[in-house]
Design a protein around this motif. Structure first.
Motif, PDB file in Angstrom:
ATOM      1  N   MET A  89       0.814  -1.077  -0.008  1.00 35.16           N
ATOM      2  CA  MET A  89       0.123  -0.034  -0.078  1.00 35.16           C
ATOM      3  C   MET A  89       0.890   1.250  -0.022  1.00 35.16           C
ATOM      4  SD  MET A  89      -3.533  -0.558   2.511  1.00 35.16           S
ATOM      5  CE  MET A  89      -2.772  -1.888   3.395  1.00 35.16           C
ATOM      6  N   ILE A  90       1.928   1.175   0.834  1.00 31.39           N
ATOM      7  CA  ILE A  90       2.930   2.291   0.818  1.00 31.39           C
ATOM      8  C   ILE A  90       3.581   2.936  -0.544  1.00 31.39           C
ATOM      9  CG2 ILE A  90       5.138   3.015   1.582  1.00 31.39           C
ATOM     10  CD1 ILE A  90       4.626   1.818   4.191  1.00 31.39           C
ATOM     11  N   ALA A  91       3.845   1.657  -1.239  1.00 36.72           N
ATOM     12  CA  ALA A  91       4.390   1.818  -2.495  1.00 36.72           C
ATOM     13  C   ALA A  91       3.376   2.296  -3.627  1.00 36.72           C
ATOM     14  CB  ALA A  91       4.940   0.420  -3.105  1.00 36.72           C
ATOM     15  N   PHE A  92       2.116   1.999  -3.425  1.00 36.25           N
ATOM     16  CA  PHE A  92       1.059   2.377  -4.416  1.00 36.25           C
ATOM     17  C   PHE A  92       0.880   3.962  -4.130  1.00 36.25           C
ATOM     18  CE2 PHE A  92      -3.521   3.500  -4.985  1.00 36.25           C
ATOM     19  CZ  PHE A  92      -3.395   3.298  -6.329  1.00 36.25           C
ATOM     20  N   CYS A  93       0.494   4.206  -2.700  1.00 33.54           N
ATOM     21  CA  CYS A  93       0.648   5.632  -2.494  1.00 33.54           C
ATOM     22  C   CYS A  93       1.608   6.702  -2.644  1.00 33.54           C
ATOM     23  CB  CYS A  93       0.392   5.902  -0.867  1.00 33.54           C
ATOM     24  SG  CYS A  93      -1.146   5.085  -0.176  1.00 33.54           S
ATOM     25  N   GLU A  94       2.882   6.078  -2.897  1.00 34.02           N
ATOM     26  CA  GLU A  94       3.964   6.835  -3.239  1.00 34.02           C
ATOM     27  C   GLU A  94       4.062   7.285  -4.835  1.00 34.02           C
ATOM     28  OE1 GLU A  94       7.706   5.372  -0.085  1.00 34.02           O
ATOM     29  OE2 GLU A  94       7.114   4.308  -2.114  1.00 34.02           O
ATOM     30  N   THR A  95       3.277   6.581  -5.507  1.00 32.71           N
ATOM     31  CA  THR A  95       3.372   6.749  -6.983  1.00 32.71           C
ATOM     32  C   THR A  95       2.561   8.080  -7.222  1.00 32.71           C
ATOM     33  OG1 THR A  95       1.264   5.567  -7.303  1.00 32.71           O
ATOM     34  CG2 THR A  95       3.230   4.430  -7.647  1.00 32.71           C
ATOM     35  N   TYR A  96       1.796   8.608  -6.364  1.00 25.70           N
ATOM     36  CA  TYR A  96       0.958   9.723  -6.653  1.00 25.70           C
ATOM     37  C   TYR A  96       1.177  11.021  -5.500  1.00 25.70           C
ATOM     38  CZ  TYR A  96      -3.139   8.049  -4.334  1.00 25.70           C
ATOM     39  OH  TYR A  96      -3.962   7.487  -3.334  1.00 25.70           O
ATOM     40  N   GLY A  97       2.058  10.529  -4.758  1.00 22.41           N
ATOM     41  CA  GLY A  97       2.412  11.464  -3.492  1.00 22.41           C
ATOM     42  C   GLY A  97       1.270  11.398  -2.207  1.00 22.41           C
ATOM     43  N   GLU A  98       0.691  10.370  -2.269  1.00 22.47           N
ATOM     44  CA  GLU A  98      -0.365  10.219  -1.238  1.00 22.47           C
ATOM     45  C   GLU A  98       0.325   9.825   0.238  1.00 22.47           C
ATOM     46  OE1 GLU A  98      -3.075  11.092   0.467  1.00 22.47           O
ATOM     47  OE2 GLU A  98      -3.977  11.269  -1.496  1.00 22.47           O
ATOM     48  N   ASP A  99      -0.407  10.253   1.140  1.00 22.89           N
ATOM     49  CA  ASP A  99       0.139   9.948   2.738  1.00 22.89           C
ATOM     50  C   ASP A  99      -0.293   8.647   3.075  1.00 22.89           C
ATOM     51  OD1 ASP A  99       0.870  10.151   5.550  1.00 22.89           O
ATOM     52  OD2 ASP A  99      -0.202  11.897   5.611  1.00 22.89           O
ATOM     53  N   TYR A 100       0.730   7.886   3.507  1.00 27.36           N
ATOM     54  CA  TYR A 100       0.457   6.569   3.777  1.00 27.36           C
ATOM     55  C   TYR A 100       0.574   6.455   5.140  1.00 27.36           C
ATOM     56  CZ  TYR A 100       5.331   6.784   3.012  1.00 27.36           C
ATOM     57  OH  TYR A 100       6.800   6.767   3.179  1.00 27.36           O
ATOM     58  N   SER A 101       0.571   7.517   6.255  1.00 27.28           N
ATOM     59  CA  SER A 101       0.463   7.435   7.634  1.00 27.28           C
ATOM     60  C   SER A 101      -1.111   7.472   7.911  1.00 27.28           C
ATOM     61  CB  SER A 101       1.286   8.431   8.140  1.00 27.28           C
ATOM     62  OG  SER A 101       2.627   8.920   7.716  1.00 27.28           O
ATOM     63  N   PHE A 102      -1.397   6.185   8.203  1.00 29.59           N
ATOM     64  CA  PHE A 102      -2.858   5.845   8.323  1.00 29.59           C
ATOM     65  C   PHE A 102      -3.354   6.637   9.657  1.00 29.59           C
ATOM     66  CE2 PHE A 102      -0.638   2.101   9.872  1.00 29.59           C
ATOM     67  CZ  PHE A 102      -1.127   2.037  11.082  1.00 29.59           C
ATOM     68  N   TRP A 103      -2.542   6.963  10.491  1.00 32.83           N
ATOM     69  CA  TRP A 103      -2.954   7.531  11.918  1.00 32.83           C
ATOM     70  C   TRP A 103      -2.998   9.138  11.784  1.00 32.83           C
ATOM     71  CZ3 TRP A 103       1.448   5.088  10.910  1.00 32.83           C
ATOM     72  CH2 TRP A 103       2.824   5.912  10.572  1.00 32.83           C
ATOM     73  N   PHE A 104      -2.837   9.694  10.429  1.00 32.71           N
ATOM     74  CA  PHE A 104      -3.118  11.197  10.332  1.00 32.71           C
ATOM     75  C   PHE A 104      -4.355  11.181   9.515  1.00 32.71           C
ATOM     76  CE2 PHE A 104       1.619  12.157  10.238  1.00 32.71           C
ATOM     77  CZ  PHE A 104       1.779  12.460  11.769  1.00 32.71           C
TER      78      PHE A 104
ATOM     79  N   ASN B 135      -6.984  12.618   6.766  1.00 34.19           N
ATOM     80  CA  ASN B 135      -6.827  12.764   5.602  1.00 34.19           C
ATOM     81  C   ASN B 135      -6.084  12.020   4.553  1.00 34.19           C
ATOM     82  OD1 ASN B 135      -9.130  14.554   4.998  1.00 34.19           O
ATOM     83  ND2 ASN B 135      -8.276  15.974   6.229  1.00 34.19           N
ATOM     84  N   ALA B 136      -5.463  11.080   5.405  1.00 32.99           N
ATOM     85  CA  ALA B 136      -4.396  10.085   4.563  1.00 32.99           C
ATOM     86  C   ALA B 136      -4.910   9.127   3.881  1.00 32.99           C
ATOM     87  CB  ALA B 136      -3.642   9.362   5.629  1.00 32.99           C
ATOM     88  N   GLY B 137      -4.598   9.300   2.307  1.00 30.53           N
ATOM     89  CA  GLY B 137      -5.477   8.589   1.309  1.00 30.53           C
ATOM     90  C   GLY B 137      -5.257   7.053   1.623  1.00 30.53           C
ATOM     91  N   ILE B 138      -4.419   6.780   2.242  1.00 30.34           N
ATOM     92  CA  ILE B 138      -4.577   5.074   2.715  1.00 30.34           C
ATOM     93  C   ILE B 138      -5.745   4.691   3.464  1.00 30.34           C
ATOM     94  CG2 ILE B 138      -2.947   5.299   4.719  1.00 30.34           C
ATOM     95  CD1 ILE B 138      -1.479   2.844   3.527  1.00 30.34           C
ATOM     96  N   ARG B 139      -5.974   5.678   4.248  1.00 33.01           N
ATOM     97  CA  ARG B 139      -7.245   5.428   5.136  1.00 33.01           C
ATOM     98  C   ARG B 139      -8.290   5.118   4.173  1.00 33.01           C
ATOM     99  NH1 ARG B 139      -7.338   7.086  10.418  1.00 33.01           N
ATOM    100  NH2 ARG B 139      -9.261   8.138  10.066  1.00 33.01           N
ATOM    101  N   TRP B 140      -8.759   5.577   3.252  1.00 31.55           N
ATOM    102  CA  TRP B 140      -9.809   5.276   2.425  1.00 31.55           C
ATOM    103  C   TRP B 140      -9.944   3.924   1.775  1.00 31.55           C
ATOM    104  CZ3 TRP B 140     -10.743   3.950  -2.730  1.00 31.55           C
ATOM    105  CH2 TRP B 140     -12.155   4.187  -3.177  1.00 31.55           C
TER     106      TRP B 140
END
Length: 501
Positions: A267-282, A284-289
């Protein structure tokens, strides 16, 4: 400008130190009043997910079970040990944060002295002192068992010692002292290891300008690095005994995979492709959705006072391998797994394996089909978030419910630090390249340090959590002071003295 006035020492240092302690202490007391979670009964400060990872190796050592850690350098734990030898764990933690408060307050005064010496202007002391004093960017971490507070102070003490050496080159102790603070910074945060090259680079510039002989270049570089080399040699011996391998810094830069949610690294690697936040504790981090989280559904006891609006990745990310529907199906799969019996481990593993394959394929397709997204948009987003403070605690989004104080803090950062800081760092870099750098080339240190932080954390690691900027924040403040100094000279052209010369 009267050159003599710039060299006069700042009067009443005890008063400046007391003022810093009062202001920082007021912030400190208020932060403690907002503490809402404790890893340890009796601890006053702010707790977090990393706190115990610094304490556990020392508790293991005191229990005669060895210094057990794969992913922490020993610098911060060693400070904790100094208190833990004489008091209980909660009291040692309280002593730690009180010490951080005192060191942080002292560093405010020292940063003012650094600015005065660097720019040869008494006004630079006041600009640096007050800008740094009233900023929450660093002071909030005085109450945490985290390395940020001490790392920021180390940056200031490092440059101050180096400036003192440049003023009195025969006093080699100042150069060794600068090396000690630089080494301590690396032993707090191993990602700072690359900063060890910056002194050698500045000495190299001095040599190219014939301000140093080649022998002086070599000797000064070695002396600056010597504290780290000695300390790291001892650390490498420990690592070899523990792991039977040559490990200069850390065995692992991440916690064990079992610590994280399943498939977190894909999931981190995928988020990194478009600059998304992967810190799920913050928030509005896209990884949360796409992990199945809902708005404002934070991990207890975490709280945030910012509105959260989660959603799928933006349209420009999608490729021939996936689209928004694909992401919604994946999100629904995460949600459906919550309905599976815990005993159905075989089906869970199969679903997770399928999700992993999809994430790997999606990541590869963005890299191949959308290089402008992967290298352009993603890195721009990470750089902006890193410098803007989007991902962190500095603006107290988890402490202040009203919106206007948080916006005021952000405006403070933008108007007094970030924008003038970036301009000033650019001016210092240009001046250095044009042989007009301050303090025999040490004006290059702030832009090189901040540039290093951006390149490593925002671009190379694609992990721009804003607290990683904290140890470099004093250099950004010095950039702002440079900007204000340049502006004052521009407004008073009759003065012949140029602060960048």
């Amino acid at each position: 400008m009267n050159r003599l006035s710039t060299s006069k020492p700042i009067r009443h240092p005890a008063g400046w130190l007391l003022l810093a302690l009062v202001v920082k202490g007021t912030f400190f007391a208020w932060y403690l009043s907002r503490a809402y979670y404790h890893n340890m009964d009796g601890f006053w400060g702010q707790s977090n997910g990393d706190m115990m990872t610094y304490l556990a190796p020392i508790e293991s050592l005191l229990a005669h079970q060895g210094f057990n850690t794969d992913y922490r350098m020993p610098g911060y734990s060693a400070v904790y040990l100094a208190f833990r030898l004489f008091m209980s764990a909660p009291h040692a933690c309280n002593a730690m944060i009180l010490s951080q408060l005192i060191v942080s307050a002292f560093s405010v005064y020292v940063l003012g002295l650094v600015a005065q010496r660097l720019f040869k202007d008494r006004r630079a002391f006041y600009w640096a002192y007050f800008i740094y004093l009233f900023s929450t960017f660093v002071s909030v971490f005085d109450t945490y068992i985290l390395t940020e507070s001490l790392a920021a102070a180390s940056s200031i003490f490092f440059l101050y010692a180096w400036l003192r050496f440049e003023a009195t080159p025969r006093q080699w102790g100042w150069l060794l002292g600068a090396g000690v603070w630089l080494a301590f910074s690396v032993f707090l945060k191993p990602a700072h290891a690359g900063t060890l090259a910056i002194p050698a680079l500045v000495f190299g510039v001095q040599w190219l300008r014939r301000n140093l002989s080649f022998r002086q270049l070599v000797v000064r570089s070695i002396l600056m690095l010597l504290p780290f080399l000695v300390a790291d040699a001892a650390w490498m011996v420990r690592n070899y005994k523990a792991y039977h391998a040559v490990i200069p810094l850390l065995k692992s830069a991440w916690y064990p995979e079992s610590y994280w949610p399943t498939n977190y690294f894909p999931m981190i690697a995928f988020c990194e492709t478009y600059g998304e936040d992967y810190s799920f504790w913050f928030p509005n981090a896209g990884i949360r959705w796409f992990s199945g989280w809902g708005n404002d559904n934070f991990l207890p006891p975490v709280r945030w006072y910012v509105p959260e609006t989660l959603g799928p990745p933006p349209n420009y990310v999608y490729t021939s391998r996936f689209n928004e529907d694909s992401m919604r199906v994946m999100r629904q799969t995460f949600l459906d797994m919550d309905l599976l019996p815990a005993s159905d481990s075989v089906k869970r593993r199969a679903i997770h394996a399928d999700i992993r394959r999809q994430l790997v394929a999606y990541t590869a397709s963005v890299k191949a089909e959308k290089p402008n997204v992967y290298y352009g948009i993603a890195l721009s987003r990470y750089t902006f978030d890193f410098l803007n403070g989007t991902r962190g605690y500095q603006f107290l989004d988890d402490m202040i419910q009203a919106v206007w104080p948080r916006w005021l803090l952000r405006a403070y950062h933008w108007v007094l630090v970030l924008l003038p800081g970036l301009v000033g760092l650019t001016l210092l870099l240009i001046a250095g390249l044009q042989r007009r750098s301050t303090a025999n080339g040490l004006g290059l240190v702030p832009p090189l340090m901040v540039g290093y932080a951006v390149v490593v954390f925002a671009i190379a690691l694609r992990h721009p959590e804003t607290r990683y900027l904290v140890p470099f924040y004093p250099f950004l403040v010095l950039g702002a002071v440079s900007s204000f100094s340049f502006l004052m000279n521009w407004l008073r052209p009759q003065q012949s003295h140029n602060l960048l010369s």
